[in-house]
Design an enzyme around this catalytic site. Sequence first.
Site, PDB file in Angstrom:
ATOM      1  N   HIS A   1       0.861  -1.024  -0.138  1.00  0.00           N
ATOM      2  CA  HIS A   1      -0.129   0.005   0.062  1.00  0.00           C
ATOM      3  C   HIS A   1       0.958   1.367  -0.088  1.00  0.00           C
ATOM      4  CE1 HIS A   1      -3.822   2.117   0.967  1.00  0.00           C
ATOM      5  NE2 HIS A   1      -2.829   3.117   1.791  1.00  0.00           N
ATOM      6  N   GLU A   2       1.814   1.367   1.096  1.00  0.00           N
ATOM      7  CA  GLU A   2       2.675   2.547   1.082  1.00  0.00           C
ATOM      8  C   GLU A   2       3.693   2.680  -0.115  1.00  0.00           C
ATOM      9  OE1 GLU A   2       1.829   4.786   3.085  1.00  0.00           O
ATOM     10  OE2 GLU A   2       0.459   3.467   4.122  1.00  0.00           O
TER      11      GLU A   2
ATOM     12  N   HIS B   1       1.815   4.064  -3.049  1.00  0.00           N
ATOM     13  CA  HIS B   1       1.735   5.616  -3.063  1.00  0.00           C
ATOM     14  C   HIS B   1       3.044   6.072  -3.570  1.00  0.00           C
ATOM     15  CE1 HIS B   1      -2.080   5.829  -1.234  1.00  0.00           C
ATOM     16  NE2 HIS B   1      -1.886   5.657  -0.072  1.00  0.00           N
TER      17      HIS B   1
END
Length: 213
Positions: free
Chosen positions: A24-25, A28
Amino acid sequence: MDELNLIQKICVYAIPVLFAITMHEAAHAYAAMRFGDRTAAELGRLSLNPIRHIDWVGTILLPMVCLALGGFLFGWAKPVPVDFRRLRHPLRDMVWVAGAGPASNLAMAIGWVLMLKLAMANPDSYFSLPLAYMAQAGVGINVSLMVLNLLPIPPLDGGRIAVGLLPRSLAQPLAGIEPYGMFILIGLMATGLLTALMQPLIAITFKLLMLFL
């Protein structure tokens, strides 16, 4: 998974949780770099190393407490720093950067569904039951993270997406609540409204994912 004890649940959930928050990170960070902001990359956050993304309270302690209490699995990772001023088209690109995280969770949820399908196709295998448990955990974690992050409350990803898509007259007041967003989220969780809001969305997502089985 009610038949599992706490240690077994931790073993089952550990890998899916680490994959979910790391991807997820990193998603980003990758999206920000593609649209012109290298802040996260320069700080080493464009990485699949979980250590770079773990928040010891939000990623480790709080999920373990939730598992022990048998409640809604809740937690967070260290947010990837994004300097929206460095994006080539800040308002438009913010939508893509924010959406990259939930999109990665959707992709992982589909991947875990396929792993569950593999486990179900080989029921006599020694690894089928552990794999099935881990796959169920992976689907649940990623769907929950995706739905939670898509809520239109800044600083959640859904809030950033809404700010990027709404007319300025609506986007500015919404962006203004960002300093209070986590307090709003905690309030919703404490009153049970967060669970009531998320459960129907999670159920719909699960039904769609089961089409892959």
